[in-house]
Design a protein around this motif. Structure first.
Motif, PDB file in Angstrom:
ATOM      1  N   VAL A 138      -6.419   6.279   8.787  1.00 19.81           N
ATOM      2  CA  VAL A 138      -5.933   6.442   7.412  1.00 19.81           C
ATOM      3  C   VAL A 138      -4.413   6.519   7.447  1.00 19.81           C
ATOM      4  O   VAL A 138      -3.814   6.847   8.480  1.00 19.81           O
ATOM      5  CB  VAL A 138      -6.499   7.708   6.741  1.00 19.81           C
ATOM      6  CG1 VAL A 138      -7.992   7.589   6.534  1.00 19.81           C
ATOM      7  CG2 VAL A 138      -6.163   8.945   7.558  1.00 19.81           C
ATOM      8  N   HIS A 139      -3.796   6.192   6.306  1.00 21.58           N
ATOM      9  CA  HIS A 139      -2.357   6.326   6.122  1.00 21.58           C
ATOM     10  C   HIS A 139      -2.075   7.578   5.293  1.00 21.58           C
ATOM     11  O   HIS A 139      -2.785   7.860   4.317  1.00 21.58           O
ATOM     12  CB  HIS A 139      -1.763   5.109   5.411  1.00 21.58           C
ATOM     13  CG  HIS A 139      -1.908   3.839   6.188  1.00 21.58           C
ATOM     14  ND1 HIS A 139      -1.767   3.774   7.549  1.00 21.58           N
ATOM     15  CD2 HIS A 139      -2.173   2.569   5.770  1.00 21.58           C
ATOM     16  CE1 HIS A 139      -1.938   2.530   7.961  1.00 21.58           C
ATOM     17  NE2 HIS A 139      -2.200   1.775   6.897  1.00 21.58           N
ATOM     18  N   LEU A 140      -1.038   8.308   5.677  1.00 26.57           N
ATOM     19  CA  LEU A 140      -0.624   9.494   4.932  1.00 26.57           C
ATOM     20  C   LEU A 140       0.826   9.340   4.502  1.00 26.57           C
ATOM     21  O   LEU A 140       1.648   8.823   5.272  1.00 26.57           O
ATOM     22  CB  LEU A 140      -0.777  10.758   5.794  1.00 26.57           C
ATOM     23  CG  LEU A 140      -2.176  11.074   6.325  1.00 26.57           C
ATOM     24  CD1 LEU A 140      -2.133  12.321   7.206  1.00 26.57           C
ATOM     25  CD2 LEU A 140      -3.166  11.243   5.186  1.00 26.57           C
ATOM     26  N   LEU A 141       1.133   9.788   3.285  1.00 24.39           N
ATOM     27  CA  LEU A 141       2.501   9.797   2.788  1.00 24.39           C
ATOM     28  C   LEU A 141       2.687  11.063   1.965  1.00 24.39           C
ATOM     29  O   LEU A 141       1.948  11.296   1.002  1.00 24.39           O
ATOM     30  CB  LEU A 141       2.803   8.560   1.958  1.00 24.39           C
ATOM     31  CG  LEU A 141       4.277   8.363   1.588  1.00 24.39           C
ATOM     32  CD1 LEU A 141       4.632   6.880   1.567  1.00 24.39           C
ATOM     33  CD2 LEU A 141       4.593   8.982   0.223  1.00 24.39           C
ATOM     34  N   GLU A 176       0.828  -1.204   0.000  1.00 26.21           N
ATOM     35  CA  GLU A 176       0.000   0.000   0.000  1.00 26.21           C
ATOM     36  C   GLU A 176       0.865   1.258   0.000  1.00 26.21           C
ATOM     37  O   GLU A 176       0.626   2.202  -0.774  1.00 26.21           O
ATOM     38  CB  GLU A 176      -0.910   0.001   1.229  1.00 26.21           C
ATOM     39  CG  GLU A 176      -1.800   1.231   1.314  1.00 26.21           C
ATOM     40  CD  GLU A 176      -2.501   1.330   2.664  1.00 26.21           C
ATOM     41  OE1 GLU A 176      -3.398   2.170   2.782  1.00 26.21           O
ATOM     42  OE2 GLU A 176      -2.117   0.582   3.585  1.00 26.21           O
ATOM     43  N   TYR A 177       1.905   1.259   0.854  1.00 26.80           N
ATOM     44  CA  TYR A 177       2.770   2.441   0.913  1.00 26.80           C
ATOM     45  C   TYR A 177       3.556   2.625  -0.386  1.00 26.80           C
ATOM     46  O   TYR A 177       3.839   3.763  -0.793  1.00 26.80           O
ATOM     47  CB  TYR A 177       3.712   2.350   2.101  1.00 26.80           C
ATOM     48  CG  TYR A 177       3.094   2.844   3.386  1.00 26.80           C
ATOM     49  CD1 TYR A 177       2.713   4.170   3.537  1.00 26.80           C
ATOM     50  CD2 TYR A 177       2.897   1.986   4.459  1.00 26.80           C
ATOM     51  CE1 TYR A 177       2.154   4.624   4.724  1.00 26.80           C
ATOM     52  CE2 TYR A 177       2.324   2.439   5.645  1.00 26.80           C
ATOM     53  CZ  TYR A 177       1.949   3.759   5.773  1.00 26.80           C
ATOM     54  OH  TYR A 177       1.393   4.207   6.933  1.00 26.80           O
ATOM     55  N   GLU A 205       2.432   1.915  -3.368  1.00 27.27           N
ATOM     56  CA  GLU A 205       1.499   2.543  -4.306  1.00 27.27           C
ATOM     57  C   GLU A 205       1.280   4.012  -3.948  1.00 27.27           C
ATOM     58  O   GLU A 205       1.197   4.876  -4.839  1.00 27.27           O
ATOM     59  CB  GLU A 205       0.161   1.789  -4.282  1.00 27.27           C
ATOM     60  CG  GLU A 205      -0.906   2.353  -5.196  1.00 27.27           C
ATOM     61  CD  GLU A 205      -0.539   2.287  -6.666  1.00 27.27           C
ATOM     62  OE1 GLU A 205      -1.210   2.957  -7.482  1.00 27.27           O
ATOM     63  OE2 GLU A 205       0.421   1.547  -7.018  1.00 27.27           O
ATOM     64  N   MET A 206       1.206   4.311  -2.651  1.00 24.01           N
ATOM     65  CA  MET A 206       1.054   5.703  -2.222  1.00 24.01           C
ATOM     66  C   MET A 206       2.278   6.524  -2.623  1.00 24.01           C
ATOM     67  O   MET A 206       2.151   7.661  -3.114  1.00 24.01           O
ATOM     68  CB  MET A 206       0.848   5.759  -0.706  1.00 24.01           C
ATOM     69  CG  MET A 206      -0.474   5.158  -0.232  1.00 24.01           C
ATOM     70  SD  MET A 206      -0.563   4.986   1.566  1.00 24.01           S
ATOM     71  CE  MET A 206      -0.433   6.705   2.081  1.00 24.01           C
ATOM     72  N   ARG A 207       3.469   5.955  -2.430  1.00 23.20           N
ATOM     73  CA  ARG A 207       4.696   6.678  -2.801  1.00 23.20           C
ATOM     74  C   ARG A 207       4.746   6.916  -4.317  1.00 23.20           C
ATOM     75  O   ARG A 207       5.146   7.997  -4.770  1.00 23.20           O
ATOM     76  CB  ARG A 207       5.917   5.889  -2.341  1.00 23.20           C
ATOM     77  CG  ARG A 207       7.260   6.594  -2.618  1.00 23.20           C
ATOM     78  CD  ARG A 207       8.398   5.626  -2.331  1.00 23.20           C
ATOM     79  NE  ARG A 207       8.428   5.260  -0.930  1.00 23.20           N
ATOM     80  CZ  ARG A 207       9.106   5.931   0.017  1.00 23.20           C
ATOM     81  NH1 ARG A 207       9.787   7.013  -0.317  1.00 23.20           N
ATOM     82  NH2 ARG A 207       9.092   5.525   1.257  1.00 23.20           N
ATOM     83  N   ARG A 208       4.341   5.900  -5.084  1.00 21.04           N
ATOM     84  CA  ARG A 208       4.378   6.057  -6.544  1.00 21.04           C
ATOM     85  C   ARG A 208       3.446   7.179  -6.992  1.00 21.04           C
ATOM     86  O   ARG A 208       3.823   8.055  -7.781  1.00 21.04           O
ATOM     87  CB  ARG A 208       3.971   4.740  -7.212  1.00 21.04           C
ATOM     88  CG  ARG A 208       4.087   4.762  -8.729  1.00 21.04           C
ATOM     89  CD  ARG A 208       3.463   3.507  -9.334  1.00 21.04           C
ATOM     90  NE  ARG A 208       2.008   3.521  -9.206  1.00 21.04           N
ATOM     91  CZ  ARG A 208       1.193   4.184 -10.030  1.00 21.04           C
ATOM     92  NH1 ARG A 208       1.704   4.904 -11.036  1.00 21.04           N
ATOM     93  NH2 ARG A 208      -0.103   4.132  -9.869  1.00 21.04           N
ATOM     94  N   ARG A 209       2.233   7.164  -6.483  1.00 15.29           N
ATOM     95  CA  ARG A 209       1.269   8.178  -6.890  1.00 15.29           C
ATOM     96  C   ARG A 209       1.704   9.577  -6.433  1.00 15.29           C
ATOM     97  O   ARG A 209       1.603  10.553  -7.188  1.00 15.29           O
ATOM     98  CB  ARG A 209      -0.112   7.847  -6.319  1.00 15.29           C
ATOM     99  CG  ARG A 209      -0.815   6.692  -7.023  1.00 15.29           C
ATOM    100  CD  ARG A 209      -2.114   6.342  -6.324  1.00 15.29           C
ATOM    101  NE  ARG A 209      -2.856   5.339  -7.080  1.00 15.29           N
ATOM    102  CZ  ARG A 209      -3.825   5.615  -7.958  1.00 15.29           C
ATOM    103  NH1 ARG A 209      -4.140   6.888  -8.203  1.00 15.29           N
ATOM    104  NH2 ARG A 209      -4.460   4.658  -8.595  1.00 15.29           N
TER     105      ARG A 209
END
Length: 308
Positions: free
Chosen positions: A147-150, A53-54, A56-60
Motif C-alpha cells: 500500500v501507499h501512505l501519504l 495516485e499520489y 489524489e492522495m495528497r488532495r484528499r
C-alpha cells in the motif's frame, strides 16, 4: 531419368548470406530501437500513474487536514463525515498526537479498503509531524499486500503546534488495468513492427544488392558463352593436329589451318573481352560492317578438309 541437381555457385551463396545478414542487422536495429522506446513509454506511464495516485492522495489528505479544528482544546472532526474527500478511495485516516505516547487514530473514512498495521501509520505520522510537511511512504497491510501512505500534518488552532496528521492510504493497483493494456498494446505493436521491419529490410537489402546479382549473372553468362565459342576453334585445332599426325604429307600442309584456328580463337577471346567491357559500361559500342559470305568461307576453311 532424374534431372541433375543444379547447385548454387559459391558467389551466389555468399550474396545470399550477405542479404540475410543485412536483413538481420536491420531487424535487430529496429528491435533495439522499438524496445528502448517501449521501455521508455512503459516507465513514463507507470510514473505518471503513480504520480496521479499520489496527487489524489495528497488532495484528499490536505482537505481532511484542513477540516480538522480545535474547540476548547478538543479536536473537532464533524466536518470530515460530510466531505467527499473522506469517502471512497484513497482511504483517509486522522491520527492525533497524545502526550507521551503513540499517535491515536481518531477518524477513519467510511471506505476501509486496506487494514494497515498501526505501526506503519504511527511511523508515517511521526515523520510528517517532525518534518512538518507531507511525507510519502510504502507499507504492507495485514494481508501482506503493498500500500501507499501519504501523511499531511495539521496544527492546533490555539498553539499553532503540530497536533497530528491526516493519512491517505492508496492502492498500488490504481490504474493498473490501463497500464497493463498499454503494455500489451506495445508488445503486440512492437512484434508487428518487427515483422514489418524484417520484411522491409529483406526487400531493401535485395534491391541494394541487385547490381551485384546482375554483375554475377553477366559473369556467368560470359563464362558460358566463352566455353561455347571456344569449343569450335579448339575442335578445329585438335582435328588438324590428328590429321597432320597421320598425313603422309607431314604437318607442314596443315599448319595454315591450325594458324587460322588459332587466329579464330584469338578473335573469340578478344570478342569476349570486348563484350565483358561493354556489359561493365567500360567501352562504347561501335557498329562495323560485316560480310556474312566471307565469314562463312572463313569458318568452312577452318574445318578439316576445307569443310567438305
Amino acid at each position: 531419368m532424374a534431372k541433375p541437381v543444379r547447385r548454387r555457385s559459391p558467389a551466389r551463396r555468399r550474396l545470399r548470406r550477405l542479404q540475410l545478414r543485412l536483413t538481420a542487422a536491420y531487424t535487430l536495429i529496429t528491435v533495439v530501437g522499438l524496445a528502448a522506446l517501449s521501455w521508455l513509454v512503459i516507465r513514463t506511464d507507470d510514473r505518471a500513474r503513480q504520480d496521479a495516485e499520489y496527487d489524489e492522495m495528497r488532495r484528499r489528505a490536505s482537505v481532511a487536514a484542513s477540516l480538522v479544528y480545535y474547540e476548547d482544546d478538543r479536536i473537532r472532526l464533524d466536518g470530515l463525515d460530510d466531505d467527499d474527500a473522506t469517502s471512497g478511495t484513497p482511504q483517509i485516516l486522522v491520527l492525533e498526537r497524545r502526550p507521551g505516547g503513540d499517535p491515536v487514530t481518531v477518524f477513519r473514512g467510511r471506505t476501509e479498503q486496506f487494514a494497515v498495521p498501526a505501526g506503519a501509520l504511527w511511523a508515517v505520522t511521526r515523520t510528517a509531524m517532525d518534518e512538518e510537511e507531507p511525507v510519502r511512504a510504502e507499507a504492507r497491510d495485514r494481508a501482506g499486500e503493498p500500500v501507499h501512505l501519504l501523511a499531511v500534518p495539521f496544527y492546533h488552532d490555539a498553539t499553532d503546534e503540530v497536533a497530528g496528521a491526516a493519512v491517505a492510504v492508496g492502492d498500488p493497483e490504481y490504474g493498473a488495468a490501463e497500464h497493463r493494456s498499454l503494455v500489451l498494446s506495445l508488445v503486440v505493436g512492437t512484434g508487428a513492427l518487427t515483422a514489418l521491419a524484417a520484411l522491409t529490410g529483406h526487400v531493401l537489402s535485395g534491391r541494394s544488392m541487385r547490381p551485384a546479382w546482375q554483375t554475377l549473372e553477366q559473369q556467368e553468362r560470359l563464362l558460358a558463352d566463352a566455353a561455347h565459342e571456344l569449343r569450335t576453334p579448339v575442335a578445329v585445332m585438335r582435328g588438324s593436329v590428328e590429321v597432320a599426325a597421320s598425313s603422309p604429307d607431314g604437318p607442314a600442309a596443315h599448319l595454315p589451318r591450325i594458324r587460322r584456328a588459332a587466329d579464330r580463337m584469338a578473335d573469340v577471346v578478344e570478342n569476349l573481352l570486348t563484350r565483358g567491357r561493354l556489359e561493365a559500361d567500360v567501352d562504347v559500342v561501335r557498329a562495323e560492317p560485316l560480310r556474312l559470305d566471307q565469314l562463312v568461307e572463313e569458318v568452312c576453311a577452318e574445318l578439316p578438309d576445307g569443310g567438305r
